[in-house]
Each structure stands twice: as structure tokens, then as C-alpha cells.
Design an enzyme around this catalytic site. Sequence first.
Site, mmCIF file in Angstrom:
data_model
loop_
_atom_site.group_PDB
_atom_site.id
_atom_site.type_symbol
_atom_site.label_atom_id
_atom_site.label_comp_id
_atom_site.label_asym_id
_atom_site.label_seq_id
_atom_site.Cartn_x
_atom_site.Cartn_y
_atom_site.Cartn_z
ATOM 1 N N CYS A 128 54.025 -61.949 -31.999
ATOM 2 C CA CYS A 128 55.122 -61.874 -32.969
ATOM 3 C C CYS A 128 54.834 -62.534 -34.309
ATOM 4 O O CYS A 128 55.568 -62.313 -35.268
ATOM 5 C CB CYS A 128 56.393 -62.469 -32.364
ATOM 6 S SG CYS A 128 57.085 -61.467 -31.022
ATOM 7 N N GLU A 305 45.696 -74.985 -30.377
ATOM 8 C CA GLU A 305 47.018 -74.502 -29.952
ATOM 9 C C GLU A 305 47.875 -75.650 -29.434
ATOM 10 O O GLU A 305 49.087 -75.678 -29.661
ATOM 11 C CB GLU A 305 46.863 -73.408 -28.887
ATOM 12 C CG GLU A 305 45.928 -72.257 -29.259
ATOM 13 C CD GLU A 305 46.091 -71.752 -30.681
ATOM 14 O OE1 GLU A 305 47.226 -71.740 -31.208
ATOM 15 O OE2 GLU A 305 45.076 -71.376 -31.294
ATOM 16 N N GLU A 327 49.304 -74.872 -40.252
ATOM 17 C CA GLU A 327 47.895 -74.716 -39.897
ATOM 18 C C GLU A 327 46.991 -75.830 -40.424
ATOM 19 O O GLU A 327 46.019 -76.208 -39.761
ATOM 20 C CB GLU A 327 47.385 -73.353 -40.371
ATOM 21 C CG GLU A 327 48.068 -72.178 -39.691
ATOM 22 C CD GLU A 327 47.893 -72.162 -38.173
ATOM 23 O OE1 GLU A 327 47.098 -72.964 -37.640
ATOM 24 O OE2 GLU A 327 48.562 -71.346 -37.516
ATOM 25 N N TYR A 392 44.451 -73.302 -43.372
ATOM 26 C CA TYR A 392 43.842 -74.122 -42.333
ATOM 27 C C TYR A 392 42.930 -75.185 -42.949
ATOM 28 O O TYR A 392 43.100 -76.388 -42.704
ATOM 29 C CB TYR A 392 42.987 -73.260 -41.393
ATOM 30 C CG TYR A 392 43.721 -72.263 -40.557
ATOM 31 C CD1 TYR A 392 43.886 -72.461 -39.188
ATOM 32 C CD2 TYR A 392 44.215 -71.080 -41.105
ATOM 33 C CE1 TYR A 392 44.536 -71.531 -38.393
ATOM 34 C CE2 TYR A 392 44.879 -70.147 -40.319
ATOM 35 C CZ TYR A 392 45.031 -70.374 -38.964
ATOM 36 O OH TYR A 392 45.687 -69.450 -38.193
ATOM 37 N N ARG A 561 39.669 -59.045 -31.145
ATOM 38 C CA ARG A 561 40.005 -60.244 -31.912
ATOM 39 C C ARG A 561 39.684 -60.005 -33.391
ATOM 40 O O ARG A 561 38.543 -59.680 -33.752
ATOM 41 C CB ARG A 561 39.227 -61.437 -31.368
ATOM 42 C CG ARG A 561 39.631 -62.774 -31.959
ATOM 43 C CD ARG A 561 38.859 -63.901 -31.280
ATOM 44 N NE ARG A 561 39.157 -65.190 -31.895
ATOM 45 C CZ ARG A 561 38.565 -66.343 -31.550
ATOM 46 N NH1 ARG A 561 37.660 -66.344 -30.575
ATOM 47 N NH2 ARG A 561 38.868 -67.472 -32.163
#
Length: 614
Positions: A128, A305, A327, A392, A561
Site C-alpha cells: 500500500c 524494517e 526513512e 534515506y 524487486r
Amino acid sequence: MAPVDPHSFTDSSQPFTSHISLSFYFDFSSSVIHASALISLTNPHSGHFFLDTRSLSIDSIIDPQSKTPIPFSLSDDDPIKGRQLSVCLSNHSSFLVTYTTSPSSSALQWLNPLQTFNKSHPFVYTQCQAIHARAVFPCQDTPAVRIRYSARLNILDQLSAVMAAQHVERRCPADNEAEELGCGNSSWSAPGRVVEEFVMEQPVPPYLFAFAIGEIGKREVGPRTRVYAEAVPELLDAAAREFAGTEDLIRQGERLFGEYEWERFDLLVLPPSFPVGGMENPRMAFLTPTVIKGDASGAQVVAHELAHSWTGNLITNKTNEHFWLNEGFSTYAERRIVEVVQGEERAALNTGIGWRDLNEAVEKFSDNMEFTKLINNQEGIDPDDVYSPVPYEKGFQFLLRIERQVGRPTFDEFLKKYIATFKFKSIDSKTFIDFLKANIPGVEKQIDLKLWTEGTGFPPDACKPDSSVYNMIMSLASEFVDGRIPREDEVADWQGQGWELYLRNLPKSIKASQLRALDLRYSLSESKDYEVKVAFLQRALSIGCRDYHNEVEKTLKEVGRILYLRPLYTALVQGSGKEEEEDKVFAKRLFSEARELYHPIAQGVIESILAKHQ
């Protein structure tokens, strides 16, 4: 209208959603969900109320008490935001939407049995982030709005369901549960169906809504962690070995950032088509199978994560224009955890790879430097199109700059206070900066905070990586231009990250013969570590070495990926000339053959790359 987010129709003059009760009937034969959503608001509202939708067919909206219809309308389709659902309320604090998803939902990938490991049962899962929850249920699809939810999932009884939520029970369908659903009562309660119930009691942004359904097995790996995956013993055992140290990661995270607020930290290994490395869905992180490397180094992705459990899930960026708050913080937190659990040199290698990623991202955006800013303007921009390492790695560098200025003990104390103050809230960069200045007085006189957050490119005081292993690998990479291949004793301790850093920093002027000699020595083109393999293949394509097209084709057809798809497809199509035109034809053929193996988000990314280089 007072929008709160450039990617949402949510109006700040209207109440926010407080809770959504979902009922889903999964129709695998047509790849749709027949669904209802009971939407509850923080306050009763009269007048228009706006929700985000994408590719949803709205059947009805009713008052849940009186069962009377509520007027609604759908706008024309916006290419980024989808369609605005406008509901005409009259002092309503809740309303029930009955609808059906589309087979082409951007948030869902439906896999037929042949696309799974066991080849015997179908599989479906969600992704999502960033703005795809609206393709599963109508919602105020912005991280500015945090919701609680419950969900009833009606599935085939030979399958299992998992969610990023607390599992309540697995039971038989009850009669009259689905009187509002388009599937009808007879389908809901038909033989061979079962209902799995879940509840999420902590408020989360909609992009963290997640489920997966298929033939799923599990392994216990710690007091708070199970590993789930397709029910293939070899896969489950390999995942359990790779992530056996997860509890240690959680404990280090708690030591650094405070109590773990989500009770469990389970891991779900998805099929190969999963488009991202990992997704930080609370209580159950979703992972690509490519992180199972056989040497426990995949724990780095798990650490990232896990870090989101504090920075991202607990404190969330209010909009994607402040994505670095998610991030950059999680990259910093990940490397702090890795430093303790796997050692300073491993963390330093990660920082070195990230430095290279940031350099490449700044170069990529050289014609639109807006997206090298930490705070950027995304009005009219699809966040999937500008996704990059900038939030990030530049975010990480910003936090590292603060840490080095004020000292680690002071910064650690600040981080714990920051997380405790804003937990279960969504904030913007100004809120963070104001909190930073209030709690570390004078920091704005030592660091140019405006330059770091609103400036383009690299601030001059960014901290370039520096460690003995990093410097040694960089030195060996620079020597490769003269044909110097590292000796086996020099690479013995590298693992995947060492090789990735080496390959990513080889000089641009190397020859195909040199690359072939390197591969002959170390078989990098056939590495089981996809970061290494893709870094090698990308370099081969970039210098016009076409010896590895078969390996490129194999790679693009076995994984979905985006981290791997994007560089390989880009390398194939960005050149010019006769051979490059052949590579473009090759890329288009590969995509046409592999397209259905990819998640819809990945399909969109590759389509954009091919369109840009026609």
C-alpha cells in the site's frame, strides 16, 4: 477546500477517520474483493466528506443505523490521486460503503498457483505504500490521518490469512454477516469458506495496512517473532536460520529508542514478485525472499524494517514531502542496531554503499534538483516516480551530522525524548526542527539546518565514510583500472556488502575483458546474493559488455524487486547507437514476457523507464 496532502483529496476542514471496520470476500476466480467498509469519524459531519479511491466500483453507501441510502458521487480519474469519493452526510458520525476492487488494483498482486512455490494454490498480497491503500478500501489515504481498524477476511478454507494486525480467530462464516456485500450471503457462507478476523488497536497511517493470503506456513524464531512464508519446508527453514537473531535486534532497538510498542515483530517472506526489499508493516514486516542469503546478512533489511517500529510507524511523516522523517531516521536507527549486533565495520560498509547511492541519486536528479532536497514539493508528482535514496541517505547524513556535533550520548537522549513525545502522531519537518532547537539549544548556530533540509545536493559538511575496510575496498576498486584483481585473501571476509561496494565503485573506464576476468575468478554474475549479481550485471551493461544478456534475462524473470529491475532495465535502454537499439528491443521483449510476474507498482516503474528512453 483545504487539502492536507498533495497526494490526497482529504480536506482539513472535515473530520478525520477514527476507525474502519472491513469485511472482505476474496474471489480468486476473478481477482477481486467484494467488500464493505464501515467508516467512523472523529466528529459528526454535515455536508460533503471526501475520500480517496482508485479503481474501486462503489455499489452503495448507507446509514448503518437506519439502512437508508446516503448520496455520493465520484470525480473523474486523476492520474495520480485516483477518484474522489464525495459523500453527502447529514450529521453522520459513520457510514457504510459497499464496493468491489478491480483486478488491476495497484495495491494487490493476485498470483495464480503456477506463480507460487508449491504450484498448488493461489496467493494474494498487498503493498500500500505510498498511496495505494485507496485501491483496497476508500479512505483518507494520507499519513496525516491515523486509523484503527478491524477486518474480517472470507477466504478459501485451504488457505491461511496473515495481517499486519492482531489475529483474533479463524472460524466458520456466520449467516447474514455479509448482507451488504455484493457477493451475497450464499457465497459468504458457502462450503469451503472460512473467516479470519483481525484487529489493529493502535492508530496507523493507511499505507501500513497489509495482508497476505495463500498456503502459508510458519516457524518460531524468538519470543516475539515468527517467520511466515509459503508452506515450503526448505524456504521456511532457510528463513528461520537467516532471521534467528531477530530478538537480539529488537532488544538493541529498545535499548536505543525505547519500548517496542507493537507487541509482536513477525516476518512474512513473500513470493519473488514482491516489489520492495522490505515493508515495515506493524506487527508483521513483509520481506522479499532475496534477503535470505544464507549467511544471516539479510538481517540488515530486518533491522531497517524493525527501526521503522519507532521511526515511521510510531512517528510518521505527515506527507510524502517529508518522507525523510521516516526513512532518514530509520536508516540511522538501522545502522546503530547493526553496529551493535554485527559490528562497526559492517555498519561502515552499509554507510559506504549508502554514500554511493546518494551520489548516484543526486546525479540522476541533476535536471530536477528539487528531489535532492529533504523537504521537497510533490504537487502533481507521483511519489513512486521520485522514490530514491535521497530521503534515506541524505536524511541519515543529516542525523549523523547532528550526532557528531552534539555527541552520541546527547543525541541518544534527544532521540528517546523525540520518540516518546511524538509517538502515534504524524508530523512535518518543521515540528522536528522546532523540537530539535528547543531540546538542543544553539544547534542552529552550529549546523545550517535550513541548508540541510531545504538545500539541494550535498551539504559541504556531510560526513564521508571512513573506515579501514571501506578505504581498503575503495582502494582496490580504483586499482582495477590497471587490471588488478583482488586476491582471494583480500576478499575472504567481504560477504555481499563488500562485493557490492567494490563493484559499485569500479572506474567507469574499465574494459569488458577486465570484467570478464574478474567474473572468471569470482563468478559474480552467478552470485546467490542479488545485490552482488545485479551490481555486476549493471556494470557489464553500462560498458556495453553483452556477454551476460542470458544472466540479465534470467534475473529479470525470476525476481520482481524494483531495486534490481530499475538499474537493469535502465542500463539496457539508456544508450544510443545500433547495439543500444538492440538492447532496447531486448528490454521491451523481456518486459512483455515478464510483466505479469511483476507487482503492479513495479510494472508502472518499468513502463516509465521504457517510455522515457523510446
